[in-house]
Motif scaffolding. Sequence first.
Motif, PDB file in Angstrom:
ATOM      1  N   LEU A  99       0.835  -1.199   0.000  1.00 16.35           N
ATOM      2  CA  LEU A  99       0.000   0.000   0.000  1.00 16.35           C
ATOM      3  C   LEU A  99       0.873   1.252   0.000  1.00 16.35           C
ATOM      4  O   LEU A  99       1.962   1.250   0.589  1.00 16.35           O
ATOM      5  N   PRO A 100       0.405   2.327  -0.607  1.00 17.15           N
ATOM      6  CA  PRO A 100       1.139   3.591  -0.488  1.00 17.15           C
ATOM      7  C   PRO A 100       1.160   4.032   0.976  1.00 17.15           C
ATOM      8  O   PRO A 100       0.153   3.898   1.681  1.00 17.15           O
ATOM      9  N   LEU A 101       2.287   4.500   1.422  1.00 14.22           N
ATOM     10  CA  LEU A 101       2.398   4.976   2.797  1.00 14.22           C
ATOM     11  C   LEU A 101       1.774   6.362   2.932  1.00 14.22           C
ATOM     12  O   LEU A 101       1.915   7.200   2.043  1.00 14.22           O
ATOM     13  N   PRO A 102       1.095   6.616   4.054  1.00 13.45           N
ATOM     14  CA  PRO A 102       0.552   7.959   4.274  1.00 13.45           C
ATOM     15  C   PRO A 102       1.679   8.936   4.584  1.00 13.45           C
ATOM     16  O   PRO A 102       2.783   8.538   4.963  1.00 13.45           O
ATOM     17  N   ALA A 103       1.398  10.213   4.420  1.00  8.85           N
ATOM     18  CA  ALA A 103       2.356  11.241   4.849  1.00  8.85           C
ATOM     19  C   ALA A 103       2.626  11.022   6.330  1.00  8.85           C
ATOM     20  O   ALA A 103       1.753  10.550   7.068  1.00  8.85           O
ATOM     21  N   ARG A 104       3.829  11.369   6.780  1.00 12.13           N
ATOM     22  CA  ARG A 104       4.156  11.058   8.165  1.00 12.13           C
ATOM     23  C   ARG A 104       5.218  12.005   8.694  1.00 12.13           C
ATOM     24  O   ARG A 104       6.075  12.486   7.957  1.00 12.13           O
ATOM     25  N   SER A 105       5.144  12.266   9.980  1.00 12.73           N
ATOM     26  CA  SER A 105       6.216  12.960  10.679  1.00 12.73           C
ATOM     27  C   SER A 105       6.427  12.218  11.991  1.00 12.73           C
ATOM     28  O   SER A 105       5.594  11.418  12.408  1.00 12.73           O
ATOM     29  N   ALA A 106       7.561  12.460  12.608  1.00  8.14           N
ATOM     30  CA  ALA A 106       7.873  11.789  13.877  1.00  8.14           C
ATOM     31  C   ALA A 106       8.724  12.702  14.731  1.00  8.14           C
ATOM     32  O   ALA A 106       9.465  13.541  14.221  1.00  8.14           O
ATOM     33  N   PHE A 107       8.595  12.515  16.031  1.00 12.80           N
ATOM     34  CA  PHE A 107       9.444  13.264  16.950  1.00 12.80           C
ATOM     35  C   PHE A 107       9.592  12.493  18.249  1.00 12.80           C
ATOM     36  O   PHE A 107       8.799  11.605  18.558  1.00 12.80           O
ATOM     37  N   GLY A 108      10.621  12.841  18.982  1.00 13.11           N
ATOM     38  CA  GLY A 108      10.846  12.254  20.290  1.00 13.11           C
ATOM     39  C   GLY A 108      10.014  12.983  21.330  1.00 13.11           C
ATOM     40  O   GLY A 108       9.819  14.189  21.233  1.00 13.11           O
ATOM     41  N   ALA A 109       9.510  12.238  22.286  1.00 13.31           N
ATOM     42  CA  ALA A 109       8.688  12.802  23.359  1.00 13.31           C
ATOM     43  C   ALA A 109       9.308  12.435  24.707  1.00 13.31           C
ATOM     44  O   ALA A 109       9.790  11.320  24.874  1.00 13.31           O
ATOM     45  N   SER A 110       9.277  13.354  25.635  1.00  9.89           N
ATOM     46  CA  SER A 110       9.889  13.093  26.934  1.00  9.89           C
ATOM     47  C   SER A 110       9.005  12.240  27.838  1.00  9.89           C
ATOM     48  O   SER A 110       9.451  11.785  28.875  1.00  9.89           O
ATOM     49  N   GLY A 111       7.778  12.011  27.453  1.00  9.01           N
ATOM     50  CA  GLY A 111       6.888  11.169  28.236  1.00  9.01           C
ATOM     51  C   GLY A 111       5.595  10.910  27.493  1.00  9.01           C
ATOM     52  O   GLY A 111       5.003  11.832  26.955  1.00  9.01           O
ATOM     53  N   LEU A 112       5.191   9.651  27.407  1.00 13.45           N
ATOM     54  CA  LEU A 112       3.938   9.270  26.765  1.00 13.45           C
ATOM     55  C   LEU A 112       3.043   8.594  27.798  1.00 13.45           C
ATOM     56  O   LEU A 112       3.525   8.035  28.787  1.00 13.45           O
ATOM     57  N   ALA A 113       1.752   8.635  27.561  1.00 13.94           N
ATOM     58  CA  ALA A 113       0.789   8.028  28.491  1.00 13.94           C
ATOM     59  C   ALA A 113       1.142   6.575  28.764  1.00 13.94           C
ATOM     60  O   ALA A 113       1.616   5.854  27.867  1.00 13.94           O
ATOM     61  N   LEU A 114       0.920   6.146  29.978  1.00 16.35           N
ATOM     62  CA  LEU A 114       1.158   4.773  30.440  1.00 16.35           C
ATOM     63  C   LEU A 114       2.622   4.350  30.361  1.00 16.35           C
ATOM     64  O   LEU A 114       2.932   3.173  30.472  1.00 16.35           O
ATOM     65  N   GLY A 115       3.528   5.307  30.103  1.00 14.32           N
ATOM     66  CA  GLY A 115       4.936   4.950  29.950  1.00 14.32           C
ATOM     67  C   GLY A 115       5.217   4.273  28.622  1.00 14.32           C
ATOM     68  O   GLY A 115       6.198   3.527  28.479  1.00 14.32           O
ATOM     69  N   ALA A 116       4.369   4.526  27.633  1.00 16.48           N
ATOM     70  CA  ALA A 116       4.494   3.887  26.319  1.00 16.48           C
ATOM     71  C   ALA A 116       5.796   4.268  25.633  1.00 16.48           C
ATOM     72  O   ALA A 116       6.364   5.333  25.872  1.00 16.48           O
ATOM     73  N   ARG A 117       6.235   3.393  24.731  1.00 18.21           N
ATOM     74  CA  ARG A 117       7.411   3.643  23.900  1.00 18.21           C
ATOM     75  C   ARG A 117       7.013   4.394  22.629  1.00 18.21           C
ATOM     76  O   ARG A 117       7.841   5.058  22.016  1.00 18.21           O
ATOM     77  N   VAL A 118       5.735   4.261  22.202  1.00 13.83           N
ATOM     78  CA  VAL A 118       5.280   4.870  20.954  1.00 13.83           C
ATOM     79  C   VAL A 118       3.805   5.245  21.058  1.00 13.83           C
ATOM     80  O   VAL A 118       3.024   4.578  21.726  1.00 13.83           O
ATOM     81  N   GLU A 119       3.456   6.353  20.392  1.00 16.34           N
ATOM     82  CA  GLU A 119       2.068   6.772  20.212  1.00 16.34           C
ATOM     83  C   GLU A 119       1.946   7.260  18.776  1.00 16.34           C
ATOM     84  O   GLU A 119       2.843   7.926  18.262  1.00 16.34           O
ATOM     85  N   VAL A 120       0.840   6.917  18.125  1.00 15.47           N
ATOM     86  CA  VAL A 120       0.624   7.312  16.731  1.00 15.47           C
ATOM     87  C   VAL A 120      -0.772   7.901  16.604  1.00 15.47           C
ATOM     88  O   VAL A 120      -1.749   7.291  17.032  1.00 15.47           O
ATOM     89  N   GLU A 121      -0.853   9.107  16.033  1.00 20.41           N
ATOM     90  CA  GLU A 121      -2.164   9.691  15.732  1.00 20.41           C
ATOM     91  C   GLU A 121      -2.272   9.836  14.220  1.00 20.41           C
ATOM     92  O   GLU A 121      -1.255  10.032  13.540  1.00 20.41           O
ATOM     93  N   CYS A 122      -3.486   9.698  13.718  1.00 22.60           N
ATOM     94  CA  CYS A 122      -3.668   9.652  12.263  1.00 22.60           C
ATOM     95  C   CYS A 122      -4.878  10.463  11.815  1.00 22.60           C
ATOM     96  O   CYS A 122      -5.796  10.712  12.592  1.00 22.60           O
ATOM     97  N   ILE A 123      -4.850  10.794  10.541  1.00 22.51           N
ATOM     98  CA  ILE A 123      -5.991  11.391   9.858  1.00 22.51           C
ATOM     99  C   ILE A 123      -6.316  10.458   8.686  1.00 22.51           C
ATOM    100  O   ILE A 123      -5.418  10.049   7.952  1.00 22.51           O
ATOM    101  N   ALA A 124      -7.591  10.129   8.531  1.00 20.65           N
ATOM    102  CA  ALA A 124      -8.043   9.260   7.442  1.00 20.65           C
ATOM    103  C   ALA A 124      -9.147   9.971   6.676  1.00 20.65           C
ATOM    104  O   ALA A 124      -9.758  10.914   7.175  1.00 20.65           O
ATOM    105  N   ALA A 125      -9.382   9.501   5.460  1.00 25.56           N
ATOM    106  CA  ALA A 125     -10.448  10.064   4.623  1.00 25.56           C
ATOM    107  C   ALA A 125     -11.424   8.986   4.231  1.00 25.56           C
ATOM    108  O   ALA A 125     -11.033   7.888   3.826  1.00 25.56           O
ATOM    109  N   LEU A 126     -12.716   9.313   4.343  1.00 18.22           N
ATOM    110  CA  LEU A 126     -13.752   8.430   3.851  1.00 18.22           C
ATOM    111  C   LEU A 126     -13.763   8.519   2.334  1.00 18.22           C
ATOM    112  O   LEU A 126     -13.529   9.594   1.769  1.00 18.22           O
ATOM    113  N   PRO A 127     -14.032   7.418   1.659  1.00 21.98           N
ATOM    114  CA  PRO A 127     -14.134   7.475   0.194  1.00 21.98           C
ATOM    115  C   PRO A 127     -15.255   8.417  -0.231  1.00 21.98           C
ATOM    116  O   PRO A 127     -16.301   8.462   0.412  1.00 21.98           O
ATOM    117  N   GLN A 128     -15.012   9.160  -1.270  1.00 22.85           N
ATOM    118  CA  GLN A 128     -16.016  10.074  -1.814  1.00 22.85           C
ATOM    119  C   GLN A 128     -16.952   9.299  -2.729  1.00 22.85           C
ATOM    120  O   GLN A 128     -16.511   8.534  -3.565  1.00 22.85           O
TER     121      GLN A 128
END
Length: 129
Positions: A99-128
């Motif tokens: 599949l084509p990869l979505p646009a993406r950015s990444a950064f380091g965080a000094s603390g994530l919820a629950l002590g997680a190693r990673v968190e990912v937020e996304c935007i999706a589009a419904l088919p027109q």
Amino acid sequence: MIEHFNSGQVLPAGVPFPEGTRVGHLLFLSGALGNIPGRLELVPGGIAAEARQTMENIRTVLRGQGLDLQHLLRCTVMLADMAEWPAFNEVYKAFFGELPLPARSAFGASGLALGARVEVECIAALPQA
């Protein structure tokens, strides 16, 4: 019209935010962690295991809205340690396959919820239609 949604399949009842919000044909997903579905507990196993569960949780939220990974437009990745970027990328790429990869950015965080190693937020589009 703004619609908030929560399938109950990823987040436990009582968290102070929805899985996402729909505005028109766009879905804004809340940040996803590698939590065990329905619990505020991370899967064991470190970055690779958390990354896999995070992507599974995103897929579950999307499927609850009749979508899948190919509908993602953009993802923002937050890592507790940028040195874990290569390990995260291996898991991330495997989920998309050809599949084509979505646009993406990444950064380091000094603390994530629950002590997680990673968190990912996304935007999706419904088919027109």
